[in-house]
Design a protein around this motif. Structure first.
Motif, PDB file in Angstrom:
ATOM      1  N   LEU A  73       0.836  -1.198   0.000  1.00 46.39           N
ATOM      2  CA  LEU A  73       0.000   0.000   0.000  1.00 46.39           C
ATOM      3  C   LEU A  73       0.869   1.246   0.000  1.00 46.39           C
ATOM      4  O   LEU A  73       2.080   1.171   0.172  1.00 46.39           O
ATOM      5  CB  LEU A  73      -0.903   0.009   1.243  1.00 46.39           C
ATOM      6  CG  LEU A  73      -1.836  -1.191   1.422  1.00 46.39           C
ATOM      7  CD1 LEU A  73      -2.508  -1.145   2.789  1.00 46.39           C
ATOM      8  CD2 LEU A  73      -2.869  -1.228   0.304  1.00 46.39           C
ATOM      9  N   ASP A  74       0.205   2.396  -0.133  1.00 42.27           N
ATOM     10  CA  ASP A  74       0.903   3.674  -0.076  1.00 42.27           C
ATOM     11  C   ASP A  74      -0.024   4.683   0.579  1.00 42.27           C
ATOM     12  O   ASP A  74      -1.229   4.454   0.706  1.00 42.27           O
ATOM     13  CB  ASP A  74       1.288   4.143  -1.491  1.00 42.27           C
ATOM     14  CG  ASP A  74       2.192   5.369  -1.469  1.00 42.27           C
ATOM     15  OD1 ASP A  74       3.050   5.466  -0.569  1.00 42.27           O
ATOM     16  OD2 ASP A  74       2.031   6.238  -2.338  1.00 42.27           O
ATOM     17  N   GLY A  75       0.532   5.792   0.999  1.00 42.82           N
ATOM     18  CA  GLY A  75      -0.248   6.909   1.495  1.00 42.82           C
ATOM     19  C   GLY A  75      -1.051   6.595   2.742  1.00 42.82           C
ATOM     20  O   GLY A  75      -0.665   5.788   3.585  1.00 42.82           O
ATOM     21  N   ASP A  76      -2.218   7.257   2.846  1.00 41.50           N
ATOM     22  CA  ASP A  76      -3.065   7.067   4.020  1.00 41.50           C
ATOM     23  C   ASP A  76      -3.494   5.612   4.226  1.00 41.50           C
ATOM     24  O   ASP A  76      -3.527   5.146   5.369  1.00 41.50           O
ATOM     25  CB  ASP A  76      -4.302   7.967   3.935  1.00 41.50           C
ATOM     26  CG  ASP A  76      -4.030   9.370   4.451  1.00 41.50           C
ATOM     27  OD1 ASP A  76      -2.895   9.658   4.891  1.00 41.50           O
ATOM     28  OD2 ASP A  76      -4.967  10.191   4.421  1.00 41.50           O
ATOM     29  N   PRO A  77      -3.846   4.865   3.158  1.00 41.80           N
ATOM     30  CA  PRO A  77      -4.206   3.463   3.392  1.00 41.80           C
ATOM     31  C   PRO A  77      -3.082   2.671   4.081  1.00 41.80           C
ATOM     32  O   PRO A  77      -3.348   1.858   4.971  1.00 41.80           O
ATOM     33  CB  PRO A  77      -4.495   2.916   1.991  1.00 41.80           C
ATOM     34  CG  PRO A  77      -4.930   4.126   1.213  1.00 41.80           C
ATOM     35  CD  PRO A  77      -4.075   5.247   1.748  1.00 41.80           C
ATOM     36  N   LEU A  78      -1.837   2.940   3.697  1.00 46.78           N
ATOM     37  CA  LEU A  78      -0.703   2.269   4.343  1.00 46.78           C
ATOM     38  C   LEU A  78      -0.627   2.657   5.809  1.00 46.78           C
ATOM     39  O   LEU A  78      -0.496   1.801   6.689  1.00 46.78           O
ATOM     40  CB  LEU A  78       0.605   2.633   3.629  1.00 46.78           C
ATOM     41  CG  LEU A  78       1.891   2.136   4.300  1.00 46.78           C
ATOM     42  CD1 LEU A  78       1.944   0.619   4.359  1.00 46.78           C
ATOM     43  CD2 LEU A  78       3.109   2.706   3.574  1.00 46.78           C
ATOM     44  N   MET A  79      -0.708   3.950   6.099  1.00 41.36           N
ATOM     45  CA  MET A  79      -0.575   4.412   7.484  1.00 41.36           C
ATOM     46  C   MET A  79      -1.739   3.939   8.341  1.00 41.36           C
ATOM     47  O   MET A  79      -1.551   3.560   9.499  1.00 41.36           O
ATOM     48  CB  MET A  79      -0.454   5.943   7.532  1.00 41.36           C
ATOM     49  CG  MET A  79       0.745   6.471   6.781  1.00 41.36           C
ATOM     50  SD  MET A  79       2.303   5.656   7.264  1.00 41.36           S
ATOM     51  CE  MET A  79       3.364   6.137   5.926  1.00 41.36           C
ATOM     52  N   ASN A  80      -2.955   3.940   7.783  1.00 39.70           N
ATOM     53  CA  ASN A  80      -4.113   3.455   8.540  1.00 39.70           C
ATOM     54  C   ASN A  80      -3.957   1.990   8.916  1.00 39.70           C
ATOM     55  O   ASN A  80      -4.237   1.594  10.048  1.00 39.70           O
ATOM     56  CB  ASN A  80      -5.406   3.651   7.738  1.00 39.70           C
ATOM     57  CG  ASN A  80      -5.801   5.105   7.621  1.00 39.70           C
ATOM     58  OD1 ASN A  80      -5.460   5.932   8.451  1.00 39.70           O
ATOM     59  ND2 ASN A  80      -6.523   5.423   6.555  1.00 39.70           N
ATOM     60  N   LYS A  81      -3.513   1.184   7.970  1.00 40.89           N
ATOM     61  CA  LYS A  81      -3.347  -0.252   8.231  1.00 40.89           C
ATOM     62  C   LYS A  81      -2.149  -0.502   9.146  1.00 40.89           C
ATOM     63  O   LYS A  81      -2.207  -1.371  10.021  1.00 40.89           O
ATOM     64  CB  LYS A  81      -3.175  -0.994   6.899  1.00 40.89           C
ATOM     65  CG  LYS A  81      -3.154  -2.490   7.014  1.00 40.89           C
ATOM     66  CD  LYS A  81      -4.526  -3.033   7.316  1.00 40.89           C
ATOM     67  CE  LYS A  81      -4.495  -4.552   7.285  1.00 40.89           C
ATOM     68  NZ  LYS A  81      -5.673  -5.127   7.913  1.00 40.89           N
ATOM     69  N   ALA A  82      -1.081   0.238   8.962  1.00 36.83           N
ATOM     70  CA  ALA A  82       0.129   0.029   9.758  1.00 36.83           C
ATOM     71  C   ALA A  82      -0.058   0.436  11.211  1.00 36.83           C
ATOM     72  O   ALA A  82       0.378  -0.275  12.124  1.00 36.83           O
ATOM     73  CB  ALA A  82       1.301   0.810   9.155  1.00 36.83           C
ATOM     74  N   PHE A  83      -0.720   1.573  11.450  1.00 38.09           N
ATOM     75  CA  PHE A  83      -0.763   2.145  12.795  1.00 38.09           C
ATOM     76  C   PHE A  83      -2.153   2.216  13.413  1.00 38.09           C
ATOM     77  O   PHE A  83      -2.279   2.478  14.603  1.00 38.09           O
ATOM     78  CB  PHE A  83      -0.188   3.566  12.779  1.00 38.09           C
ATOM     79  CG  PHE A  83       1.208   3.635  12.256  1.00 38.09           C
ATOM     80  CD1 PHE A  83       2.270   3.113  12.975  1.00 38.09           C
ATOM     81  CD2 PHE A  83       1.475   4.230  11.024  1.00 38.09           C
ATOM     82  CE1 PHE A  83       3.571   3.183  12.487  1.00 38.09           C
ATOM     83  CE2 PHE A  83       2.772   4.313  10.539  1.00 38.09           C
ATOM     84  CZ  PHE A  83       3.815   3.789  11.276  1.00 38.09           C
ATOM     85  N   GLY A  84      -3.202   2.029  12.589  1.00 41.81           N
ATOM     86  CA  GLY A  84      -4.562   2.201  13.086  1.00 41.81           C
ATOM     87  C   GLY A  84      -4.891   1.244  14.213  1.00 41.81           C
ATOM     88  O   GLY A  84      -4.488   0.080  14.202  1.00 41.81           O
TER      89      GLY A  84
END
Length: 159
Positions: A73-84
């Motif tokens: 993934l990239d961008g917000d989807p990556l950050m949401n999945k990584a840290f959410g």
């Protein structure tokens, strides 16, 4: 001005210096970027290519998150999945998430990483140059901080 008119200001200044934290210092009082940020951005920064230095630093942070999670993934989807941590267990976490304060800290870090995505996108899709070495340094310092917290984070690729 007469000394009597400066008195309140000197007293205030003296009071502020008493309550402020001492300046941060290392063995040689010089801040060092994270080694990966130095590698991808150091020369650009020193040669006054601040936009490109910041862009490369932010790309490197995002690449590190992608590598650590194994997500395509990239961008917000990556950050949401990584840290959410609202309706999922994060892949990368900075604490045990055992209290509301720890959940808040996790969300705070997620928002910092999402902010880097926004800055990367702006710098990648516009040619807005800036010539402020202080702002350039602060962008690289932010990227360095995020790289350093990733080094001490717990990674669970099967949350």
């Amino acid at each position: 001005p007469p000394r009597s008119t400066l008195f309140p200001y000197t007293t205030l200044f003296r009071s502020l210096t008493e309550i402020l934290a001492p300046p941060a210092s290392g063995s040689d009082d010089a801040y060092r970027f994270h080694h990966e940020i130095e590698r991808v951005s150091g020369d650009l920064y020193r040669n006054q290519h601040y936009r490109e230095a910041a862009l490369n630093a932010f790309i490197r942070v995002i690449e590190e998150v992608r590598t650590m999670t194994g997500l395509p993934l990239d961008g917000d989807p990556l950050m949401n999945k990584a840290f959410g941590c609202d309706k999922q267990k994060p892949i990368i976490r900075f604490n045990s998430l055992a209290s509301s304060a720890e959940v808040d800290e996790q969300k705070g870090f997620m928002n910092l990483f999402k902010g880097v995505v926004g800055q990367r996108n702006l710098k990648a899709h516009t040619v807005v140059l800036f010539d402020d070495p202080y702002r350039g340094h602060e962008y690289l310092a932010l990227a360095s901080l995020l790289m350093r917290v990733l080094e001490i984070a717990h990674v669970d690729k099967n949350p």
